[in-house]
Design an enzyme around this catalytic site. Sequence first.
Site, PDB file in Angstrom:
ATOM      1  N   GLU A  98     -14.758   4.510  37.368  1.00  0.00           N
ATOM      2  CA  GLU A  98     -13.523   4.651  36.587  1.00  0.00           C
ATOM      3  C   GLU A  98     -13.210   3.329  35.902  1.00  0.00           C
ATOM      4  O   GLU A  98     -13.437   2.276  36.478  1.00  0.00           O
ATOM      5  CB  GLU A  98     -12.350   4.985  37.533  1.00  0.00           C
ATOM      6  CG  GLU A  98     -12.582   6.212  38.370  1.00  0.00           C
ATOM      7  CD  GLU A  98     -11.514   6.362  39.464  1.00  0.00           C
ATOM      8  OE1 GLU A  98     -10.455   5.717  39.372  1.00  0.00           O
ATOM      9  OE2 GLU A  98     -11.778   7.124  40.405  1.00  0.00           O
TER      10      GLU A  98
ATOM     11  N   LYS B 189     -11.185   0.224  35.099  1.00  0.00           N
ATOM     12  CA  LYS B 189     -10.136  -0.469  35.849  1.00  0.00           C
ATOM     13  C   LYS B 189      -9.053  -0.860  34.854  1.00  0.00           C
ATOM     14  O   LYS B 189      -9.223  -1.771  34.046  1.00  0.00           O
ATOM     15  CB  LYS B 189     -10.701  -1.694  36.555  1.00  0.00           C
ATOM     16  CG  LYS B 189      -9.677  -2.357  37.462  1.00  0.00           C
ATOM     17  CD  LYS B 189     -10.343  -3.386  38.368  1.00  0.00           C
ATOM     18  CE  LYS B 189      -9.383  -3.952  39.400  1.00  0.00           C
ATOM     19  NZ  LYS B 189      -8.214  -4.589  38.828  1.00  0.00           N
TER      20      LYS B 189
ATOM     21  N   ASP C 267      -5.840  -2.370  33.299  1.00  0.00           N
ATOM     22  CA  ASP C 267      -5.138  -3.617  33.561  1.00  0.00           C
ATOM     23  C   ASP C 267      -3.635  -3.398  33.402  1.00  0.00           C
ATOM     24  O   ASP C 267      -3.052  -3.699  32.377  1.00  0.00           O
ATOM     25  CB  ASP C 267      -5.632  -4.698  32.606  1.00  0.00           C
ATOM     26  CG  ASP C 267      -5.396  -6.078  33.168  1.00  0.00           C
ATOM     27  OD1 ASP C 267      -4.909  -6.174  34.308  1.00  0.00           O
ATOM     28  OD2 ASP C 267      -5.695  -7.057  32.468  1.00  0.00           O
TER      29      ASP C 267
ATOM     30  N   TYR D  61      -5.065   7.787  39.220  1.00  0.00           N
ATOM     31  CA  TYR D  61      -6.429   7.553  39.690  1.00  0.00           C
ATOM     32  C   TYR D  61      -6.655   7.888  41.168  1.00  0.00           C
ATOM     33  O   TYR D  61      -7.753   7.726  41.665  1.00  0.00           O
ATOM     34  CB  TYR D  61      -6.920   6.146  39.373  1.00  0.00           C
ATOM     35  CG  TYR D  61      -6.090   5.004  39.920  1.00  0.00           C
ATOM     36  CD1 TYR D  61      -5.898   4.831  41.279  1.00  0.00           C
ATOM     37  CD2 TYR D  61      -5.526   4.076  39.050  1.00  0.00           C
ATOM     38  CE1 TYR D  61      -5.148   3.789  41.771  1.00  0.00           C
ATOM     39  CE2 TYR D  61      -4.773   3.019  39.528  1.00  0.00           C
ATOM     40  CZ  TYR D  61      -4.583   2.886  40.892  1.00  0.00           C
ATOM     41  OH  TYR D  61      -3.837   1.848  41.375  1.00  0.00           O
TER      42      TYR D  61
ATOM     43  N   LYS E 234     -15.940  -6.500  37.884  1.00  0.00           N
ATOM     44  CA  LYS E 234     -15.135  -7.101  36.828  1.00  0.00           C
ATOM     45  C   LYS E 234     -15.947  -7.408  35.569  1.00  0.00           C
ATOM     46  O   LYS E 234     -17.105  -7.787  35.641  1.00  0.00           O
ATOM     47  CB  LYS E 234     -14.506  -8.420  37.336  1.00  0.00           C
ATOM     48  CG  LYS E 234     -13.587  -8.256  38.527  1.00  0.00           C
ATOM     49  CD  LYS E 234     -12.303  -7.522  38.191  1.00  0.00           C
ATOM     50  CE  LYS E 234     -11.269  -8.396  37.549  1.00  0.00           C
ATOM     51  NZ  LYS E 234     -10.471  -9.207  38.454  1.00  0.00           N
TER      52      LYS E 234
ATOM     53  N   CYS F 289      -1.178 -29.371  -0.483  1.00  0.00           N
ATOM     54  CA  CYS F 289      -2.391 -28.604  -0.197  1.00  0.00           C
ATOM     55  C   CYS F 289      -3.514 -29.536   0.247  1.00  0.00           C
ATOM     56  O   CYS F 289      -3.808 -30.517  -0.436  1.00  0.00           O
ATOM     57  CB  CYS F 289      -2.801 -27.825  -1.446  1.00  0.00           C
ATOM     58  SG  CYS F 289      -4.439 -27.095  -1.302  1.00  0.00           S
TER      59      CYS F 289
ATOM     60  N   CYS G 129      -6.263 -29.598  -2.784  1.00  0.00           N
ATOM     61  CA  CYS G 129      -6.041 -30.173  -4.112  1.00  0.00           C
ATOM     62  C   CYS G 129      -4.881 -31.168  -4.166  1.00  0.00           C
ATOM     63  O   CYS G 129      -4.666 -31.823  -5.180  1.00  0.00           O
ATOM     64  CB  CYS G 129      -5.809 -29.066  -5.138  1.00  0.00           C
ATOM     65  SG  CYS G 129      -4.263 -28.178  -4.863  1.00  0.00           S
TER      66      CYS G 129
ATOM     67  N   CYS H 191      -0.463 -22.600  -1.551  1.00  0.00           N
ATOM     68  CA  CYS H 191      -0.720 -23.650  -2.532  1.00  0.00           C
ATOM     69  C   CYS H 191      -0.484 -22.996  -3.892  1.00  0.00           C
ATOM     70  O   CYS H 191      -1.000 -21.917  -4.167  1.00  0.00           O
ATOM     71  CB  CYS H 191      -2.168 -24.121  -2.419  1.00  0.00           C
ATOM     72  SG  CYS H 191      -2.727 -25.031  -3.858  1.00  0.00           S
TER      73      CYS H 191
ATOM     74  N   CYS I 267      -6.702 -24.847  -7.874  1.00  0.00           N
ATOM     75  CA  CYS I 267      -7.083 -25.476  -6.598  1.00  0.00           C
ATOM     76  C   CYS I 267      -8.541 -25.140  -6.275  1.00  0.00           C
ATOM     77  O   CYS I 267      -8.929 -23.968  -6.252  1.00  0.00           O
ATOM     78  CB  CYS I 267      -6.160 -24.967  -5.503  1.00  0.00           C
ATOM     79  SG  CYS I 267      -6.684 -25.433  -3.850  1.00  0.00           S
TER      80      CYS I 267
HETATM   81  S1  IVH Z   1      -8.240   2.331  43.171  1.00  0.00           S
HETATM   82  C1  IVH Z   1      -9.013   1.335  46.807  1.00  0.00           C
HETATM   83  N1  IVH Z   1      -8.734   2.832  40.655  1.00  0.00           N
HETATM   84  O1  IVH Z   1      -6.745  -2.316  40.535  1.00  0.00           O
HETATM   85  C2  IVH Z   1      -7.758   1.529  46.163  1.00  0.00           C
HETATM   86  N2  IVH Z   1      -7.424   0.928  41.204  1.00  0.00           N
HETATM   87  O2  IVH Z   1      -7.548  -4.489  42.465  1.00  0.00           O
HETATM   88  C3  IVH Z   1      -7.540   0.609  45.017  1.00  0.00           C
HETATM   89  N3  IVH Z   1      -6.644  -0.319  39.256  1.00  0.00           N
HETATM   90  O3  IVH Z   1      -4.049  -2.191  42.734  1.00  0.00           O
HETATM   91  C4  IVH Z   1      -7.030   1.316  43.882  1.00  0.00           C
HETATM   92  N4  IVH Z   1      -7.545   0.966  37.735  1.00  0.00           N
HETATM   93  O4  IVH Z   1      -3.647  -1.611  40.302  1.00  0.00           O
HETATM   94  C5  IVH Z   1      -8.136   2.017  41.532  1.00  0.00           C
HETATM   95  N5  IVH Z   1      -9.232   3.391  38.460  1.00  0.00           N
HETATM   96  C6  IVH Z   1      -8.635   2.599  39.342  1.00  0.00           C
HETATM   97  C7  IVH Z   1      -7.878   1.472  38.930  1.00  0.00           C
HETATM   98  C8  IVH Z   1      -7.297   0.659  39.892  1.00  0.00           C
HETATM   99  C9  IVH Z   1      -6.807  -0.097  37.946  1.00  0.00           C
HETATM  100  C10 IVH Z   1      -5.898  -1.443  39.842  1.00  0.00           C
HETATM  101  C11 IVH Z   1      -4.828  -1.062  40.807  1.00  0.00           C
HETATM  102  C12 IVH Z   1      -5.160  -1.737  42.077  1.00  0.00           C
HETATM  103  C13 IVH Z   1      -6.040  -2.854  41.615  1.00  0.00           C
HETATM  104  C14 IVH Z   1      -6.997  -3.236  42.710  1.00  0.00           C
END
Ligand code: IVH
Length: 674
Positions: free
Chosen positions: A118, A120, A122, A230, A319, A413, A416, A431, A436
Amino acid sequence: MSQGMEVYDAQQRAEELHSLIRYHDYRYYALDDPEISDAEYDQLMRELRQIESEHPELISPDSPTQRVSGAPIEAFGVVQHRIPLLSLANAFNMADLEAWYARAVRLVDTDHFSMVCEPKIDGLAVALVYENGRFVQGATRGDGLRGENITPNLRTIRSIPDVVSAKKLPTSFEVRGEVYMSKQGFEKLNQELADKGERLFANPRNSAAGSLRQKNPRLTAKRPLNFWAYAVGWTEDGTELSGQWEALNWLKTLSFRVNPHIAQTDTLQDAERYYQQWVDRRHELDYEIDGMVVKIDDFELQRQLGVVGREPRWAIAYKFPPTQATTKLINIGVNVGRTGSLNPYAILEPVNIGGATVKLATMHNEDDIHRKDIRIGDTVVVHRAGEVIPQIVAPVISRRTGEEQPYVPPELCPSCGEPTVRLPGEAMRYCTNRACPAQAFRSLEHFVGVMDIEGLGERWSSALLRAGLVADPGDVYFLTKEKLLTLDRMGDKLAQNILDQIEKSKEGSLSRLLGALGIRHVGWEMAERLSARFGSIDTLASASVEELMSAGGIGPRIAESVYRFFHDERNLEIIEKLRKGGVRMEEEVKPPKEGPLTGQTFVITGTLSTFPRSRAEAIVEELGGDIGSSLTRKTDYLVVGDSPGSKLQQAERYGIKLLDEQTFLELLKQHSAV
Ligand code: IVH
């Protein structure tokens, strides 16, 4: 060094790291205003873990490695999570991921796992409790055990359903997911804050956090927040879910938003491929993701693998390379653009961001510099995403020494030496000298680029200007081989090649010519619109501001700019030269084809597998349809081929109808075109 000494140093460093990490946690979680990049934070955590693995006696219960950061703020009321919200261990490379997998395989004695990958997201983790199908309570993660009750704020997020229904709904259950702000929403919000002279957010995550923890839910409601589900935290009677994939699909049926880019993989190689694909494609998404979460699918295996500290052994965050870093702003330089705009740029102490060394970054304009209060000598946060030019996000105020100098925009400028001005309503300084040299160079470079006279790149454009053979784009059409050959290092063959390209450029479309002239605020799309509406340079040049505005999609700013351009003596001279030089100045009028698709505009993106895009476009036109090169409000359909790129998100945002290749083909077949 003696053993005792080493332990002493390790202990001191560990303590230092504790307080550093705690401080940065506070900046990040409590103030929503981090001072260091995530990568730098991860580095501190890694260093601490390393020390603790070498000196296990130094692991104390209050070490940051032993808990999840972010104590809840009492003001909101505290919610005890029934089951802790876990954190994730990080992998930074393939070896980390492989080690994670190998450990899991060893622990449950199997040879392979099904996994769910999945994005991740932010943003911020939240836990939503539903009772009898109604959303009754929502909380932040907090420290994983106790979070803040932010139910009223979460209720303002439209994608969090108030009520859910299903045939067999558990009496109560908890959904977990991420609240986030889209990149576009974030830009818009910051623009609004800037207009009001308020402090800006550093990134979408902080702005989501700040918005979610507004004391007044009405303020939260105004913020463009969104939610991806999620996980299912727990359920009370009913619903036997056997794994993560099934859980996500169940959530979908309950109308929760589940990210469309989740994937099921059976091998680690597939998971790695998936990760790699998103390293390259993450910038196409309209929200930030900072990695992939790889989870072992089967709940029974998850249970067997269990948790160490607060990190499950059955999942890992792989990451992405970081997109931000901090470095020192050595100076601010200024480039002169083709319209005479003075564009400030940052000269940085070289810093590595995600594998590339960054030394320069854009700074937009002087207002932006002042708004963000960026000073020369500051430590600054630099953001680099994909191939995009790096940008300065914000200064790190706490690292100021007092020696930093505010930016003073040049009165003269830098190219020039003539005075610069700031026009009312423009964020840029300009300018004013039309002669120029920097402007002349940039406009010529732009002109030859758009007119496809590739032979005259940066190098020869500059040589021609220096030699006095060309003063503006009009002169290009009076170049001869003799003249070109007077240039140092110009050969016969290259000269001929350039002349051939110049000749060919005369027959380009009117919209191309309009684009090449570099009229302020007239980009590709506008050039096309103007050329379709006015048909020739002369008609356009004699149009009044009102007439210009009567053409669809042309606002006062653009109309003014076009009008001003064609009422400037120097521009008219250039146009005369172009005319005498034989450049085509009218649009070829193609009688519009009448057909079943008349009045409908299609844009095609990505690769089609059935035939080349050009062929598909020709067929649409045969049937009377229009083809657009970019999405506008007039676009009816976006045909989506393979690797579609950013247009897809754009279309989703504009609410333009999407056609996959199959559906598109069927449409053509209906009209017996294929
Ligand atoms: S699972 C094992 N799934 O990442 C349970 N977390 O560093 C952990 N996050 O606190 C959560 N996308 O805020 C999971 N698809 C995803 C996620 C996700 C973002 C964040 C979430 C969690 C942090 C863990």
